[in-house]
Design an enzyme around this catalytic site. Structure first.
Site, short mmCIF file in Angstrom:
data_model
loop_
_atom_site.label_atom_id
_atom_site.label_comp_id
_atom_site.label_asym_id
_atom_site.label_seq_id
_atom_site.Cartn_x
_atom_site.Cartn_y
_atom_site.Cartn_z
N ASP A 61 1.14 -1.49 -0.16
CA ASP A 61 0.14 -0.28 0.23
C ASP A 61 0.55 1.32 -0.36
O ASP A 61 1.65 1.11 0.63
CB ASP A 61 -0.94 -0.11 1.57
CG ASP A 61 -2.18 0.98 1.49
OD1 ASP A 61 -2.85 0.38 0.45
OD2 ASP A 61 -1.68 1.80 1.87
N GLU A 87 2.12 -0.75 -4.91
CA GLU A 87 0.99 0.55 -5.10
C GLU A 87 1.82 1.62 -5.55
O GLU A 87 1.89 2.63 -4.62
CB GLU A 87 0.17 0.83 -4.55
CG GLU A 87 -1.43 1.73 -4.84
CD GLU A 87 -2.09 2.30 -3.42
OE1 GLU A 87 -3.37 2.64 -3.91
OE2 GLU A 87 -0.91 2.88 -2.73
C1 GLC Z 1 -4.00 2.91 -0.36
C2 GLC Z 1 -5.37 2.37 -0.83
C3 GLC Z 1 -6.81 3.09 -0.19
C4 GLC Z 1 -6.34 3.31 0.72
C5 GLC Z 1 -5.28 4.12 1.14
C6 GLC Z 1 -4.26 4.37 2.94
O1 GLC Z 1 -4.51 4.53 -1.45
O2 GLC Z 1 -5.26 1.56 -1.74
O3 GLC Z 1 -7.46 2.31 -0.22
O4 GLC Z 1 -7.32 4.46 1.58
O5 GLC Z 1 -4.12 3.69 0.32
O6 GLC Z 1 -3.59 3.91 2.99
#
Ligand code: GLC
Ligand code: CA
Length: 571
Positions: A219, A281
Site C-alpha cells: 500500500d 501500489e
Molecule cells: C491506498 C489504498 C486506499 C487507502 C490508502 C491509505 O491508496 O488503496 O484504499 O485508503 O492507500 O492506506
C-alpha cells in the site's frame, strides 16, 4: 517447437507472477458467511471454486488485519492479527491451504506507510507522550508559531484537509507537537528512517511468508520516505486535480530513499522457496520513475496507474503502453495492467459516454450500456497486453459504480473529511450480488450488507450470468481460458500493427523465440464497425462481443469488427 498442448509447460518455465491474472478481493464486500453484513475470510474460502472457474491465477486480498475499519482496514492496529469481524488467523491458514490446493496464489496487502492510531505504538505515545519508546517511530514534529499552533508544513492529506494534526494525549494534554497523516487523522505516518520500524516490518513480512503467503501488494509504496528537510509543497505549480493524488514534486512521494527499503524487503522474500513476490501500489510521475521500483533487487511488479488514467482514448492508451513497455524492458520486469480497484470509479461507468462529453470523475449521468460495452472491450484488450493483469471483484459481472448510496450509509473517510463534498469510494465497494431476487443477493445468508445494493443488481448476479453466453461473466471466463492456452500472451514481446484502420489499436503478440503461434490483439474504439485488413486473417480466438463477422469476395476474406469491440485473432 513446443506443441500447443504443452502451453502449461511453456508457461511454467518462467516465474508465475510474470504472466499472472490477479483477482482483487475487497474482503468486506466479497462474501459474508456468518450473515453480519460484513464479508469475511470464511466467505472467501467458500468461493474459491468460483475463482478457479473464472480462471484466475492469484488472489490479492485487501487488508483484513485487526483494525477499527476507519479506512476499510487500511488502518491497521495489529499486523499479526485478523480483525474479529473478518475472521481469525486460523481462517487465513485454511484459506492459504485451500487456495494452494486449487493452484491459486495468495497475495496479501501490507500497509507500511501508516498504522491505525489504535496501534499499540501510537497508543503508547498517547499514553506517555514524548517519553514513549514509540515516539520516534512516527513522523512527529513541533508546530510552528509562538504557541506551536501551526502545522510544521503546508502538506495536504490525500483525503482532503491538512496532513498534520496536533498531538493531544489520552489525558487531554495538548502538546507542542503535530503528527503527520498523509491520509486520515486516524492513520499516523510511520517514520521509516527509524531502524526499529524497518525491523518490525521485516518481521511482519516473515510472519505471513512463513504461513505460505505468496506475496504482498504494498500500500502507498511510493510514500514511505519523506524529504528529510520537510519543505513546504508548492501546490500552486501543479494542476488542482493532481493536488490530492500524485502531486508531482511533492516532498512526500517517490523520494529516492524509498528504494533502500525495498532492497531489504527483496532480500527477505528471496530467502523463501519459491521466492515470495511484491507488487507496489506505486504512483510515480513518469513511466521511467515507475520502472525504477522494478529493478531486479527491488519489487517484482508495480501497478501501472498511468494506463488506468488514460481512459477510453486510443492515443493516450497507446502512449501509455509504449512508455510502460519500453521502461519495463530496461529493468527486465513485466508490466502490469489494471482498469479498476477499490479506490476508483468502476470502469464500466468511468468509460461511459456522458451527455456533454466530460470524463466521469464523480456522480454524473452516463450511458451505462455503452459504458459496459467499452469496459468489456477494454478488458479484453488489456488481457492481451504483455505482462500480468488485475481484475477487481465484480468487474467480471460488469458491475457499475453506485453513485446514489444514501449519504448516511457512506463510510469512506474521504466523504467526512471533504465535509460531505467528495462522495468518495464507497460506490465501487458495494457487496457482490451472487444470486437471488432480493438483497443481499447471496452476499450473506440474509438481507444484511454493510452498504445497500441497488435493486437492479438481481439481474447482474453470478447465477443470472453463468450459462448466458452473452454475459460479461462468460466473456471473462472465455477470455481468461484463451489467454492461458496461448503461449504468446502474458509476459513477452509485442509490436504494433501500423496498418490498423483509424480508431483501431492492434498489436501482435509472439514468443521471444518466435516458435509459438502468434496472436493479434485489436480494439475498435469507434462507435461504428470497421473493416480489418485481410492480411490479419479471419481466425477469431475470442472477442468482447459476438459482433465480429467474416466478409468474403472473390479474392479474399476479411473481418468486420463491431463498434467498441475487442478481438483476439490467430496471428
Ligand atoms: C491506498 C489504498 C486506499 C487507502 C490508502 C491509505 O491508496 O488503496 O484504499 O485508503 O492507500 O492506506
Ligand atoms: Ca461476516
Amino acid at each position: 517447437m513446443t506443441a500447443p498442448h504443452d502451453v502449461c509447460a511453456y508457461r511454467q518455465s518462467r516465474p508465475w507472477w510474470r504472466d499472472a491474472v490477479v483477482y482483487q478481493v475487497y474482503p468486506r464486500s466479497f462474501a459474508d458467511l456468518n450473515g453480519d453484513g460484513i464479508g469475511d475470510l470464511p466467505g472467501i474460502i467458500d468461493r474459491l471454486d468460483y475463482l478457479v472457474d473464472l480462471g484466475i491465477d492469484a488472489v490479492w486480498i485487501s487488508p483484513f488485519y485487526a483494525s477499527p475499519l476507519n479506512d476499510g482496514g487500511y488502518d491497521v492496529s495489529d499486523y499479526r492479527a485478523v480483525d474479529d469481524r473478518l475472521g481469525t488467523v486460523t481462517d487465513m491458514d485454511v484459506l492459504i491451504e485451500q487456495a494452494h490446493a486449487r493452484g491459486l496464489r495468495i497475495i496479501m496487502d501490507i500497509v507500511p506507510n501508516h498504522t491505525s492510531s489504535e496501534h499499540a505504538w501510537f497508543a503508547d505515545i498517547l499514553a506517555n507522550g514524548v517519553d514513549s519508546p514509540a515516539w520516534s517511530r512516527y513522523v512527529i514534529r513541533p508546530g510552528k508559531g509562538a504557541n506551536h499552533e501551526e502545522p510544521p508544513t503546508n502538506w495536504r492529506s490525500v483525503f482532503h484537509g491538512p496532513a498534520w494534526s496536533r498531538l493531544v494525549l489520552a489525558d487531554g494534554t495538548v502538546t507542542d507537537y503535530w503528527y503527520l497523516h498523509l491520509f486520515d487523522s486516524t492513520q499516523p505516518d510511520v517514520d521509516w528512517t527509524n531502524p526499529q520500524v524497518r525491523e518490525e516490518f521485516l518481521d511482519i513480512l516473515r510472519f505471513w511468508f512463513d504461513k505460505g503467503v505468496d506475496g504482498f501488494r504494498i500500500d502507498v509504496a511510493h510514500g514511505l520516505a519523506k524529504d528529510p528537510d520537510f519543505p513546504d509543497m508548492d501546490y500552486e505549480s501543479i494542476p488542482a486535480s493532481e493536488i490530492l493524488g500524485l502531486a508531482p514534486g511533492a516532498p512526500y512521494w517517490d523520494q529516492d530513499q524509498v528504494h533502500e527499503i525495498y532492497r531489504e524487503w527483496r532480500k527477505v522474500a528471496n530467502t523463501y522457496s519459491p521466492p515470495r513476490i511484491f507488487c507496489g501500489e506505486t504512483w510515480a510521475p513518469t513511466a521511467e520513475r515507475l520502472a525504477l521500483y522494478q529493478r531486479p533487487d527491488e519489487l517484482h511488479t508495480s501497478f501501472n496507474f498511468d494506463y488506468l488514467a488514460a481512459g477510453w482514448d486510443a492515443e493516450k492508451m497507446r502512449a501509455s503502453i509504449d512508455a510502460t513497455v519500453e521502461n519495463h524492458l530496461k529493468v527486465g520486469a513485466p508490466p502490469t495492467w489494471v482498469l479498476s480497484n477499490h479506490d476508483v470509479i468502476r470502469h464500466a461507468t468511468r468509460f461511459g459516454p456522458t451527455p456533454n462529453g466530460s470524463p466521469v470523475t464523480g456522480p454524473t449521468e452516463v450511458d451505462a450500456e455503452r459504458g459496459l460495452q467499452r469496459a468489456r472491450a477494454a478488458s479484453v484488450f488489456m488481457f492481451g497486453l504483455p505482462g500480468s493483469a488485475y481484475i477487481y471483484q465484480g468487474e467480471e459481472l460488469g458491475l457499475p459504480e453506485v453513485f446514489d448510496l444514501p449519504d448516511h450509509t457512506r463510510q469512506d473517510p474521504v466523504w467526512h473529511r471533504s465535509k460531505d463534498k467528495d462522495t468518495g469510494r464507497d460506490g465501487c465497494r458495494v457487496p457482490i450480488p451472487w444470486s437471488g431476487e432480493a438483497p443481499s443477493y447471496g452476499f450473506g445468508p440474509g438481507e444484511k450488507s454493510w452498504l445497500p445494493q441497488p435493486t437492479q443488481w438481481a439481474e447482474l448476479s453470478v447465477t443470472q450470468q453463468r450459462g448466458d453466453e452473452d454475459s460479461t461473466w462468460e466473456m471473462y471466463r472465455r477470455v481468461l481460458q484463451c489467454r492461458r492456452n496461448e503461449p504468446a500472451l502474458g509476459d513477452g514481446p509485442m509490436e504494433w500493427y501500423d496498418d490498423a484502420p483509424t480508431g483501431v489499436l492492434a498489436l501482435r503478440r509472439f514468443t521471444a523465440e518466435d516458435d509459438q503461434p502468434s496472436v493479434i490483439v485489436a480494439i475498435n474504439m469507434l462507435n461504428e464497425p470497421v473493416h480489418l485488413p485481410s492480411g490479419w486473417g479471419t481466425e477469431v480466438l475470442t472477442a468482447s462481443e459476438s459482433d465480429v463477422v467474416v466478409v468474403s469476395d472473390e479474392d479474399s476474406s476479411h473481418l468486420v469488427l463491431g463498434a467498441e469491440t475487442a478481438v483476439w485473432l490467430r496471428g
